[in-house]
Design a protein around this motif. Sequence first.
Motif, short mmCIF file in Angstrom:
data_model
loop_
_atom_site.label_atom_id
_atom_site.label_comp_id
_atom_site.label_asym_id
_atom_site.label_seq_id
_atom_site.Cartn_x
_atom_site.Cartn_y
_atom_site.Cartn_z
N UNK A 43 39.60 43.57 45.99
CA UNK A 43 38.41 42.67 45.36
C UNK A 43 38.97 42.40 44.07
N UNK A 44 39.51 43.26 43.36
CA UNK A 44 40.02 42.87 41.99
C UNK A 44 41.10 41.71 42.06
N UNK A 45 42.07 41.85 43.15
CA UNK A 45 43.06 40.88 43.29
C UNK A 45 42.61 39.52 43.38
N UNK A 46 41.60 39.57 44.42
CA UNK A 46 40.95 38.04 44.47
C UNK A 46 40.49 37.58 43.41
N UNK A 47 39.75 38.38 42.15
CA UNK A 47 39.06 37.86 41.16
C UNK A 47 40.47 37.24 40.31
N UNK A 48 41.53 38.03 40.32
CA UNK A 48 42.77 37.51 39.64
C UNK A 48 43.23 35.88 40.11
N UNK A 49 43.34 36.13 41.40
CA UNK A 49 43.80 34.98 42.23
C UNK A 49 42.79 33.73 41.79
#
Length: 478
Positions: free
Chosen positions: A455-461
């Motif tokens: 989920x954190x990676x999706x926010x960064x992307x």
Amino acid sequence: EFGFNMFVAGPPGTGKTTAVKRFLEKVARDKPVPPDCCYVNNFRDPYRPRALRLPRGRGREFQKDVKNLVEGARREIPRVFESDEYAAKREETIQGFQKERQELLSQMGERAQEEGFFLQMSPMGLLIIPVMEGKSLSEEEFMALSPEVKEEVLQKREGLQEDLKRAMRQFTGMEKRANEALQELDQEVVLHTVGPSVNELIEKYKDLPEVMAYLEAVRDDIVENLSQFRQEAGAQPTPPFLTPGAGELPFRKYEVNVMVDNSQLKGAPVVIELNPTYNNLFGRIEKEAQFGALVTDFTMIREGSLHRANGGYLVLPAGEVLRNLFSWDSLKLALRNKEIAVEEAGEKLGFITAKSLRPEPIALDVKVVLIGQPMLYYLLYNLDEDFSELFKVKADFDTHMARTDENIRDYAAFVCTLCREEGLRHLEASALAKLVEHSSRLAEDQEKLSARFGEVSDIIREASFYATQDGSDYVTAD
């Protein structure tokens, strides 16, 4: 050690696969590189191909050496049999037996002459013709003789016929010995032609006894099947209705099938198999159409993930392994027996009754890491009696971590690594602070950080996408 495989348990989106991959690659870097794996023909039983293990990088080298050996034999053997030297030796051998045969014929002729007969060659063999007053008798003349004379001639002829039968048996023995002598001559010529090249390879691979034994088997098979090499010089072009390359089929048995080539590997292999079907794990035996039928041989054995990971680590999604037919039971069997057996899945169901290949199993030395949810671990532990014996190590991934300075630095390192690997816009300090704050919100605790890195990676992307749209070089808190 046996059974110390691992199950990594945790909810989805916690970065289990990525973390396991990076950890194993770091550990594997200092491990020895496993040997190459090859399959070669079993000349005694072609349905049971032999497995050979060679030190890293020597598999391709061995394949090339054997190919050059056979190509050299195909080129040199026809040339030797067309030479004047071979023709002279063959003629000398034939003349020796012809002389012996002629001597025996002369002896039989003299014996017949003493008894008053004449031997005549015919398509039916030797004929015994009576002679009187220097003249051979026709059948009418013989029938015109007195009964006493005819009886005497017939008795002498019967005795001579027994001698002739013994002579014919001697002729048969001579012919057999002549054929054997010619065959021995041909084999000596072939052995003299290919022997030095084979001996050179045996010396090169003297540290590998199984390879040496295979090279000796290749040499013996070439000598025993020299006729297919003699035909090379006058080989006819392949008719258009035959499969292209059909002329190479008799020589395919000398090829080396390099299944696993570790020449470019540094350290032990780390293989992640996300689609662990039976064939993807254990390999398969392919088939090709020839003359309207499906055929196969050892050159069509293909490797699976277990072959590539042998000597290192294999990472598998536990749920997918259980969902694929035969994968779980076959994996347990391979780990328990410490060997990889390549066989067709249809044979396990009894669908295939035709004779097929049974390749020699390959010794297995691998650590398997299963990744799945905690519930799956407990189900396997309680319902599968083999699971606790084979997977003795369990690692848990939590969804939260303490919000300490050290973990915040690790969080920042994770963000930086993700942006670098995926080519995303990097986060400014204010944006990173907002991300840490949002992570605590996901964890529903101000003293915790969320470990749901998906989920954190999706926010960064998503943030990087908007920064790109705005033309910014970095992601800001705004």
